[in-house]
Design an enzyme around this catalytic site. Structure first.
Site, mmCIF file in Angstrom:
data_model
loop_
_atom_site.group_PDB
_atom_site.id
_atom_site.type_symbol
_atom_site.label_atom_id
_atom_site.label_comp_id
_atom_site.label_asym_id
_atom_site.label_seq_id
_atom_site.Cartn_x
_atom_site.Cartn_y
_atom_site.Cartn_z
ATOM 1 N N SER A 560 5.664 120.518 -59.052
ATOM 2 C CA SER A 560 4.710 119.437 -58.786
ATOM 3 C C SER A 560 4.373 119.433 -57.304
ATOM 4 O O SER A 560 5.165 119.882 -56.471
ATOM 5 C CB SER A 560 5.332 118.084 -59.174
ATOM 6 O OG SER A 560 4.546 117.009 -58.702
ATOM 7 N N TYR A 573 12.139 111.502 -59.395
ATOM 8 C CA TYR A 573 11.226 112.534 -59.881
ATOM 9 C C TYR A 573 10.937 113.573 -58.794
ATOM 10 O O TYR A 573 11.033 114.781 -59.013
ATOM 11 C CB TYR A 573 9.926 111.883 -60.359
ATOM 12 C CG TYR A 573 8.889 112.867 -60.841
ATOM 13 C CD1 TYR A 573 8.939 113.395 -62.127
ATOM 14 C CD2 TYR A 573 7.842 113.258 -60.014
ATOM 15 C CE1 TYR A 573 7.977 114.292 -62.570
ATOM 16 C CE2 TYR A 573 6.869 114.163 -60.449
ATOM 17 C CZ TYR A 573 6.947 114.679 -61.725
ATOM 18 O OH TYR A 573 5.990 115.564 -62.161
#
Length: 683
Positions: A560, A573
């Site tokens: 990501s 996350y």
């Protein structure tokens, strides 16, 4: 203007008969055999009646035959070829001559068996490869058995390679035996005929069923001999575990010359054969029917160790046997090749048999591998029938070579379409039942790969696989990537389904959007277990197979932009994504020596189709940024340099760029797929 008249009632009747015969494996093997019908139609050019032959063309399958799979020829022109036939030494030239007999346009290319159908004086002809018929055809006393079983209704035809001369031979036999309904073709199969379509089908089935009944009634009790001590099948769980442990080695054996896709079968037919005392002798004799050995090679590689041999001993012995197999195949080629023979096509086995475990078959794709295995089961059935009545006596190796390295077969291979870029590559994509993972799986399959779709939800994984294609293209497997045993089971399932593994995409993920103070230890552990630990477990299990195969491979992490971009309320996350990002660099360094490339993708938030965003993450992130959830994708787009929203297909395209043919020298790279987020620029 198209002048093909194959929409006639005669052709429709032929297709229906072909489909019925071809849909029953007792009658013929996949893509084996051919059928025909003769009739009269009006020539659209002259307006006069013309006699036509409709016959299944080259390639294709009787069970699924459609109009476009038929060749349509003028009978007067085809029969006139008898007058210019130059003799058996030049009979291959007649195949090209069939093109000058075609009526209309479209349809399939005429096959080598066209002469058989056109020259035999019968309105309807079936040529089939039933196990029962081939068992008689390959028995040492097949001619006597034919007379005993069928009387004068079925005539023996000695082995002759398919072609124009065989058509002349069968036509003569029918003319000399007016009461005959068909013939047994030595070493090959059966041919039957009739005045009507129903009569031809009835005669074909009578020959097949009569042969099967005679074998069942008169066969010896143990056609393959007594069971060998120590060669009985392992219990199911044990044999499948051993099969999965052996697959990477066996694929490396089958893929030394070129990469192959595989199929595993552990049916009772295979296991019982491998438990018998005569299986080494029979396997060494090889298959006989041309349709069989063209797909299985002339003989298999057989592991000569008992069922309970250790995986380590089995691997060592398989590698020794592979060396011997290649030497033996090269010697077979050298003994039989002539000046104009095609070059050797590879010396690796297509069928590998492991006692107590099962059969591993290989081909250029999953369907070809599966069908090769089905053909070897046909061969086992043939050997059982022949040995039960007599002695199995396949055609001579020189005849096998003449067919395997036939100029016509070589031309057929050359006409095959070019493979897609990812052909022969076997992929495992985690978290692939929806969103980014599903888009990746679709992309890989569209470029020729076969794909295992792994997901926590098995039903959704199977549904996604069905959407992509049948089980020859994609399968769904269940996988909790945070569970070590579940990960290994998913990798094993992939290995057994497709015969190996080449390409792994670590995509499974989830997210909880919380601030530091609101993030619990359970929140932290959940996200790290799924993404950081999960990626590690998947990569570790996959790497074992990749290294053993020796074919290189790819591991791709869907990380990501958050692995480098510090956003608010996202501690767990983003931290685990940073963990994944460094795994890419660490594994690229460690696995490069094995030819395994490890790369990553850093997407921006992908809202559309995302399982993560639809499970609450989207609402949380929208609240953080003070926008409506429905506008979150547009919000993300506006903060990028390109002002574009990132979609699942964009990520899938980036994965393909990494694993396709253009970036073969790239490893340790992260590709941003974020439409330009300056704060996430890699430094």
């Amino acid at each position: 203007m198209t002048l093909n008249t194959s929409t006639s009632g005669t052709a429709a009747e032929l297709i229906a008969r072909s489909n019925r015969l071809g849909s029953d494996p007792r009658n013929t093997n996949y893509a084996g055999g051919n059928t025909s019908a003769k009739g009269t139609e009006t020539d659209p050019v002259t307006g006069e009646d013309v006699e036509l032959l409709w016959v299944k063309g080259s390639g294709g399958d009787l069970g699924t035959l459609k109009e476009q799979g038929l060749a349509v020829l003028r009978l007067d022109r085809m029969r006139a070829l008898v007058d210019v036939y130059p003799g058996v030494e030049r009979e291959d030239e007649m195949v090209a001559a069939f093109d000058y007999c075609l009526h209309g346009t479209g349809g399939a290319a005429p096959s080598i068996d066209t002469a058989m159908h056109g020259l035999v004086d019968a309105a309807h002809v079936d040529h089939l490869h039933p196990d029962s018929g081939i068992a008689i055809a390959t028995a040492a006393d097949g001619e006597q058995l034919t007379a005993t079983i069928f009387g004068g209704k079925v005539v023996w035809v000695p082995w002759r390679r398919p072609g124009f001369q065989l058509g002349l031979d069968i036509a003569e036999i029918k003319a000399k035996n007016p009461d005959a309904i068909g013939c047994i073709l030595g070493g090959h199969g059966i041919t039957a005929w009739g005045d009507t379509s129903d009569e031809a089908e009835k005669n074909s089935l009578w020959i097949i069923e009569t042969a099967a009944a005679y074998i069942a009634e008169h066969s010896t009790v143990e056609p393959f001999g007594p069971t060998l001590d120590g060669y009985a099948p392992l219990p199911e769980a044990e044999r499948r575990a051993k099969a999965a442990a052996l697959v990477p080695t066996i694929r490396s054996i089958a893929s030394q010359d070129k990469p192959m896709v595989g199929h595993f079968a552990d049916s009772d037919v295979v296991l019982d054969f491998l438990a018998s005392s005569e299986h080494p002798r029979l396997a060494a004799l090889g298959t006989s029917c041309p349709d069989h050995f063209l797909r299985t090679k002339v003989k298999p590689l057989v592991l000569d160790l008992p069922s309970d041999a250790s995986v380590e001993d089995s691997i060592a012995r398989l590698r020794e046997l592979h060396v011997a197999y290649r030497e033996d195949y090269q010697a077979y080629y050298d003994r039989n090749a002539v000046a104009d023979s095609p070059a050797i096509r590879g010396a690796d086995p297509l069928i590998v048999l492991v006692p107590g475990v099962g059969m591993f078959s290989f081909g250029k794709d999953k369907q070809t591998a599966r069908v090769a295995g089905e053909f070897y089961v046909n061969a086992i059935n043939v050997m059982r029938g022949a040995e039960g009545l007599s002695t199995y006596a396949p055609i001579d190796e020189s005849e096998k070579f003449r067919i395997e390295y036939w100029a016509l077969e070589e031309a057929k291979l050359q006409r095959m379409p070019a493979p897609k870029p990812l052909a022969t590559r076997i992929a495992l994509v985690t978290g692939a039942a929806s969103g980014i993972g599903k888009a990746i799986a679709k992309k890989l399959a569209s470029q020729g790969a076969v794909v295992a779709i792994a997901d926590l939800d098995l039903e959704k994984a199977q549904a996604a696989a069905a959407e992509i294609g049948g089980t020859d293209v994609a399968i769904g497997v269940q996988a909790d990537v945070s569970d070590e045993d579940a990960v290994q089971a998913a990798v094993d399932a992939t290995l057994l389904a497709f015969g190996g593994l080449d390409l792994v995409v670590n995509n499974a993920g989830l997210s909880l959007s919380k601030s530091l103070l609101d993030t619990t230890v359970a929140d932290w552990d959940l996200q790290h277990n799924v993404m950081a630990k999960g990626s590690f477990l998947v990569s570790r299990s996959a790497a074992k197979a990749l290294i053993e195969q020796g074919l290189g491979g790819d591991i791709v992490y869907i990380s990501s932009k958050n692995s480098v971009f510090a956003g608010p309320n996202n501690i767990a996350y983003s931290a685990t994504k940073a963990d994944q990002a460094h795994q890419v660099r660490l594994l690229a360094a460690e696995l490069g020596g094995h030819g395994v490339r490890v790369n990553g993708i850093n997407p921006d938030g992908v809202v559309q189709g995302s399982g993560i965003f639809s499970s609450g993450w989207g609402a949380n992130r929208a609240a953080v940024y003070g926008v409506e959830e429905k506008d979150l994708g547009a919000f993300y787009a506006q903060r990028t340099l390109l002002k574009r929203e990132v979609l699942p297909d964009h990520v899938a395209n980036a994965v393909y760029a990494l694993v396709g043919p253009d970036l073969t020298q790239t490893t340790g790279l992260h590709i941003p797929v974020d439409a330009g987020v300056a704060a996430a620029f890699l430094r």
